[in-house]
Design an enzyme around this catalytic site. Structure first.
Site, PDB file in Angstrom:
ATOM      1  N   LYS A  93       3.562  15.118  -6.143  1.00  0.00           N
ATOM      2  CA  LYS A  93       2.402  15.508  -6.969  1.00  0.00           C
ATOM      3  C   LYS A  93       1.257  16.005  -6.092  1.00  0.00           C
ATOM      4  O   LYS A  93       0.690  17.054  -6.350  1.00  0.00           O
ATOM      5  CB  LYS A  93       1.869  14.310  -7.779  1.00  0.00           C
ATOM      6  CG  LYS A  93       2.850  13.689  -8.733  1.00  0.00           C
ATOM      7  CD  LYS A  93       2.174  12.649  -9.624  1.00  0.00           C
ATOM      8  CE  LYS A  93       1.661  11.427  -8.874  1.00  0.00           C
ATOM      9  NZ  LYS A  93       2.731  10.604  -8.293  1.00  0.00           N
ATOM     10  N   ARG A 145      -2.739   6.700 -15.316  1.00  0.00           N
ATOM     11  CA  ARG A 145      -1.629   5.907 -14.795  1.00  0.00           C
ATOM     12  C   ARG A 145      -1.115   4.888 -15.811  1.00  0.00           C
ATOM     13  O   ARG A 145      -0.136   4.215 -15.558  1.00  0.00           O
ATOM     14  CB  ARG A 145      -2.083   5.108 -13.571  1.00  0.00           C
ATOM     15  CG  ARG A 145      -2.064   5.816 -12.225  1.00  0.00           C
ATOM     16  CD  ARG A 145      -0.703   5.883 -11.637  1.00  0.00           C
ATOM     17  NE  ARG A 145      -0.508   5.605 -10.229  1.00  0.00           N
ATOM     18  CZ  ARG A 145      -0.944   6.276  -9.184  1.00  0.00           C
ATOM     19  NH1 ARG A 145      -1.754   7.282  -9.323  1.00  0.00           N
ATOM     20  NH2 ARG A 145      -0.583   5.939  -7.966  1.00  0.00           N
ATOM     21  N   ARG A 170       6.651   9.320   4.993  1.00  0.00           N
ATOM     22  CA  ARG A 170       5.225   9.629   4.939  1.00  0.00           C
ATOM     23  C   ARG A 170       4.414   8.618   5.759  1.00  0.00           C
ATOM     24  O   ARG A 170       3.398   8.963   6.359  1.00  0.00           O
ATOM     25  CB  ARG A 170       4.810   9.572   3.461  1.00  0.00           C
ATOM     26  CG  ARG A 170       3.537  10.163   3.091  1.00  0.00           C
ATOM     27  CD  ARG A 170       3.483  10.388   1.595  1.00  0.00           C
ATOM     28  NE  ARG A 170       3.430   9.150   0.820  1.00  0.00           N
ATOM     29  CZ  ARG A 170       3.223   9.101  -0.495  1.00  0.00           C
ATOM     30  NH1 ARG A 170       3.102  10.213  -1.176  1.00  0.00           N
ATOM     31  NH2 ARG A 170       3.180   7.968  -1.134  1.00  0.00           N
ATOM     32  N   ARG A 199       2.406   6.046   5.021  1.00  0.00           N
ATOM     33  CA  ARG A 199       1.045   5.647   4.691  1.00  0.00           C
ATOM     34  C   ARG A 199       0.947   4.120   4.705  1.00  0.00           C
ATOM     35  O   ARG A 199       1.954   3.437   4.724  1.00  0.00           O
ATOM     36  CB  ARG A 199       0.720   6.169   3.277  1.00  0.00           C
ATOM     37  CG  ARG A 199      -0.630   6.740   3.109  1.00  0.00           C
ATOM     38  CD  ARG A 199      -0.708   7.514   1.807  1.00  0.00           C
ATOM     39  NE  ARG A 199      -0.458   6.680   0.630  1.00  0.00           N
ATOM     40  CZ  ARG A 199      -0.353   7.165  -0.601  1.00  0.00           C
ATOM     41  NH1 ARG A 199      -0.452   8.452  -0.804  1.00  0.00           N
ATOM     42  NH2 ARG A 199      -0.135   6.358  -1.617  1.00  0.00           N
ATOM     43  N   ARG A 217       5.478  -0.287  -6.165  1.00  0.00           N
ATOM     44  CA  ARG A 217       4.811   0.853  -6.796  1.00  0.00           C
ATOM     45  C   ARG A 217       5.732   1.564  -7.775  1.00  0.00           C
ATOM     46  O   ARG A 217       5.303   2.037  -8.819  1.00  0.00           O
ATOM     47  CB  ARG A 217       4.295   1.814  -5.728  1.00  0.00           C
ATOM     48  CG  ARG A 217       2.972   1.303  -5.170  1.00  0.00           C
ATOM     49  CD  ARG A 217       2.556   1.931  -3.879  1.00  0.00           C
ATOM     50  NE  ARG A 217       2.508   3.364  -3.911  1.00  0.00           N
ATOM     51  CZ  ARG A 217       2.726   4.124  -2.846  1.00  0.00           C
ATOM     52  NH1 ARG A 217       3.002   3.561  -1.689  1.00  0.00           N
ATOM     53  NH2 ARG A 217       2.661   5.417  -2.932  1.00  0.00           N
TER      54      ARG A 217
END
Ligand code: AMP
Length: 202
Positions: A14, A89, A128, A130, A141
């Site tokens: 996204k 969300r 990624r 993070r 998540r």
């Protein structure tokens, strides 16, 4: 006028796609995750409240998020459009956004649902690296997404706004598909109508 909501699980791309479209369409990319991460880094009051939820992969409470989005969509740079990434969300946020948009006399054109299989999502997020991309947090998540965010697919389908896109393709292909959607007239009939499918002979 480009006003899009990016839906889809964490790791679906996204942010990347919204960033590219934001430049091409010259409208701001509004990522609530980015806003929150900046607040955490700057140790603002919002950041201090949000930090624990984010590190655990939980949603930051709605009482913090609703004010944040109201303020952001009230800023001058949104006059010609926006790309929302990471908001709404959950159903309460989506209902709030509905009311807010009515109030400020704006309409969302499309809700883009980027579809990517779970294992690919996990692989992408691990890559990624993070702070909230540790495997157990990633799994949480995804669970939070299934429980709280996925119901928004039906929510927006019911409003005829949803456009599902295969996000498990190379980056440029996904961008091209998104650009065709952006060029569509939101008032026009979607290419695949649900009742056409159900009328199909077995
Ligand atoms: P993202 O960058 O969109 O994956 O968001 C990173 C984290 O920020 C999420 O896991 C949540 O903890 C928090 N967050 C971002 N957007 C929202 C939102 N709309 N509502 C609640 N929490 C959010």
């Amino acid at each position: 006028m480009t006003r899009l909501i990016f839906l889809g699980p964490p790791g679906a791309g996204k942010g990347t796609q919204a960033q590219i479209l934001s430049q091409r369409c010259e409208v701001p990319h509004i990522s609530t995750g980015d806003i929150l991460r900046a607040a955490v880094k700057a140790k603002t009051e919002l950041g201090q409240k949000a930090d624990g939820y984010m590190s655990a992969g939980e949603l930051v409470p709605n009482d913090l998020m609703l004010g944040l989005i109201r303020e952001r969509l009230g800023q001058a740079d949104t006059a010609n459009g926006w790309l929302l990434d990471g908001f709404p969300r959950n159903v309460e946020q989506a209902e709030f956004l509905d009311r807010l948009l009515t109030e400020i006399e704006q309409t969302c054109e499309f809700v883009i649902n980027l579809e990517v299989p779970d294992e690919e999502l996990v692989a992408r997020m691990l890559e990624r690296g993070r702070k909230d991309d540790e495997e157990s947090v990633i799994r949480n998540r995804l669970e939070v997404y299934r429980e709280q965010t996925e119901p928004l697919i039906d929510f927006y389908q019911g409003r005829q706004l949803l456009r599902s896109v295969d996000g498990n393709q190379d980056l440029d292909t996904v961008t091209q598909v998104l650009q065709t959607i952006v060029k569509q007239d939101p008032e026009a009939t979607p290419e695949v109508e649900p009742d056409i499918k159900s009328e199909a002979k077995p």
